[in-house]
Enzyme design. Structure first.
Site, PDB file in Angstrom:
ATOM      1  N   HIS A 200     -37.761 -27.932 -38.499  1.00 42.77           N
ATOM      2  CA  HIS A 200     -37.119 -27.202 -39.589  1.00 42.77           C
ATOM      3  C   HIS A 200     -35.644 -27.131 -39.268  1.00 42.77           C
ATOM      4  O   HIS A 200     -35.257 -26.662 -38.202  1.00 42.77           O
ATOM      5  CB  HIS A 200     -37.718 -25.793 -39.741  1.00 42.77           C
ATOM      6  CG  HIS A 200     -37.065 -25.034 -40.853  1.00 42.77           C
ATOM      7  ND1 HIS A 200     -37.517 -25.083 -42.150  1.00 42.77           N
ATOM      8  CD2 HIS A 200     -35.951 -24.259 -40.866  1.00 42.77           C
ATOM      9  CE1 HIS A 200     -36.720 -24.357 -42.916  1.00 42.77           C
ATOM     10  NE2 HIS A 200     -35.759 -23.848 -42.168  1.00 42.77           N
ATOM     11  N   CYS A 201     -34.805 -27.610 -40.187  1.00 46.94           N
ATOM     12  CA  CYS A 201     -33.362 -27.643 -39.928  1.00 46.94           C
ATOM     13  C   CYS A 201     -32.685 -26.518 -40.705  1.00 46.94           C
ATOM     14  O   CYS A 201     -32.747 -26.488 -41.936  1.00 46.94           O
ATOM     15  CB  CYS A 201     -32.791 -28.999 -40.341  1.00 46.94           C
ATOM     16  SG  CYS A 201     -31.017 -29.114 -40.084  1.00 46.94           S
ATOM     17  N   VAL A 202     -32.031 -25.586 -39.973  1.00 44.34           N
ATOM     18  CA  VAL A 202     -31.373 -24.465 -40.652  1.00 44.34           C
ATOM     19  C   VAL A 202     -30.113 -24.918 -41.392  1.00 44.34           C
ATOM     20  O   VAL A 202     -29.711 -24.302 -42.373  1.00 44.34           O
ATOM     21  CB  VAL A 202     -31.001 -23.322 -39.673  1.00 44.34           C
ATOM     22  CG1 VAL A 202     -32.230 -22.595 -39.191  1.00 44.34           C
ATOM     23  CG2 VAL A 202     -30.171 -23.822 -38.506  1.00 44.34           C
ATOM     24  N   ASN A 205     -31.478 -25.969 -44.593  1.00 47.32           N
ATOM     25  CA  ASN A 205     -32.437 -24.990 -45.108  1.00 47.32           C
ATOM     26  C   ASN A 205     -33.692 -25.670 -45.659  1.00 47.32           C
ATOM     27  O   ASN A 205     -34.161 -25.348 -46.754  1.00 47.32           O
ATOM     28  CB  ASN A 205     -31.758 -24.122 -46.187  1.00 47.32           C
ATOM     29  CG  ASN A 205     -32.610 -22.938 -46.586  1.00 47.32           C
ATOM     30  OD1 ASN A 205     -33.444 -22.478 -45.802  1.00 47.32           O
ATOM     31  ND2 ASN A 205     -32.424 -22.456 -47.796  1.00 47.32           N
TER      32      ASN A 205
END
Ligand SMILES: [Zn+2]
Ligand SMILES: [Zn+2]
Length: 365
Positions: A200-202, A205
């Site tokens: 999951h890449c912040v 998002n």
């Protein structure tokens, strides 16, 4: 205005060396570079949620003696919001940072480089890369990474073989109550199971999965390229400025009253005092280029060997036969994790850039 001559330098000429403590400047500059590097590493490591839990709990232990309890609760709530819920904070931060770097480039470097008669092709290259980068950034943000639903569950179950080590057959996700296809994982931030889950890449998002890994790789490549081009253009500008100004031929009187020839440290200091924002920008984009370049190489290695970050992490840790503290399956002979999905370099790249199920979904529509 200058007609190919060198840009206007401060009227007072070269800074008086005697008034500038050399060590203080170097320490400050290195501290700045170290802080930029540390900040990036912290955010990159922090974005991997399982690392973050360890870091937060250890950090909380240390700071629980120093920071009052109410403040601790607020901090934990902020960290939870930032890394454990879907929010656009890092997307906005990303755009602000990119905007600041490009504003500085346009306002100072672009104009000064034109005066030094740089080729317009090189000067416009960062803008071209920015446009392509923003397109892939938007695509990575909005593309469905391969969310598993009741409707497509059966289709995904047929895509990959179960290796019975990392991905056993007939396992259900306790949250989604769906059968887990091989290579899928439940994302706790987005609360969904994702096919060929990478991470999951912040910063975007969104999860990175089967259907948007290709956009993510293109986004990462153009971001690295734009940072590197900007670093090269700015560095060449500073070098050319030094060569044209003849400052390296000058001498100065040091703290002990001796006549000294201008050296690299003096030149860096001189440039820093004359163009502080440009030198800061160069430091920032150089560090950024190396970090992004390193991460891009890692992502390309994973794509070329048909692994996801999730599999690479688990394969390295959970199934390490040499580690006694790692839980093993109770079978008599421990089975080592082996990558069974590799189809050779071109086959692996084809799988990332032309995911089979994405084509199937499009045909169905
Ligand atoms: Zn799930
Ligand atoms: Zn997610």
């Amino acid at each position: 205005m200058f007609g190919g001559e060198m840009p206007e330098l401060p009227a007072e000429g070269y800074p008086d060396k005697r008034n500038i403590p050399r060590m203080d400047f170097l320490v400050l500059f290195l501290l700045y570079l170290a802080l930029v590097l540390l900040g990036f590493v912290m955010i990159c490591v922090g974005s991997k949620t399982h690392y973050l839990q360890g870091v937060t709990s250890r950090g909380a232990q240390i700071f629980s003696y120093i920071i009052p309890e109410c403040l601790q609760r607020v901090m934990l709530r902020v960290l939870h919001y930032l890394f454990h819920t879907r929010n656009n904070t890092f997307v906005i931060l990303h755009l602000i940072l990119q905007g600041m770097v490009y504003t500085e480039y346009t306002w100072e470097i672009f104009g000064l480089c034109q005066q030094l008669e740089f080729s317009l092709y090189y000067l416009f290259l960062p803008y071209l890369l920015l446009i392509v980068n923003l397109v892939f950034f938007a695509l990575t943000c909005v593309t469905n990474p391969g969310t598993i639903t009741k409707a497509n569950e059966l289709l995904f179950l047929q895509v990959y073989e179960f290796d019975e080590v990392m991905f056993p057959k007939n396992v259900r996700c306790p949250t989604c109550d769906l059968r887990k296809p091989a290579r899928s994982k439940h994302c706790s931030v987005c609360d969904r199971c994702v096919h060929r889950f990478d991470h999951h890449c912040v910063w975007v998002n969104n999860c990175i999965g089967a259907w948007n890994t290709r956009h993510f790789l293109c986004y990462l490549w153009t971001l690295t390229a734009s940072a590197a081009t900007m670093a090269v253009v700015s560095a060449v500008f500073l070098v050319r400025l030094v060569v044209m100004s003849d400052v390296y031929l000058q001498t100065y009187v040091d703290d002990l009253g001796h006549l000294q020839v201008v050296d690299t440290v003096f030149l860096v200091q001189y440039l820093f005092l004359t163009f502080p924002r440009i030198v800061f920008l160069v430091g920032f984009v150089v560090v950024l280029s190396f970090l992004l370049g390193g991460y891009l190489c890692f992502c390309l290695y994973l794509a070329a060997t048909n692994q996801t970050t999730n599999e690479w992490y688990k394969g390295d840790r959970a199934w390490c036969q040499q580690c006694p503290h790692v839980a093993r399956p109770p079978a008599a002979e421990p089975r080592a994790y082996r990558n069974i999905h590799s189809r050779g370099l071109w086959g692996n790249l084809r799988e990332v850039f032309l995911p089979a199920t994405a084509r199937y979904e499009r045909k169905k529509k």
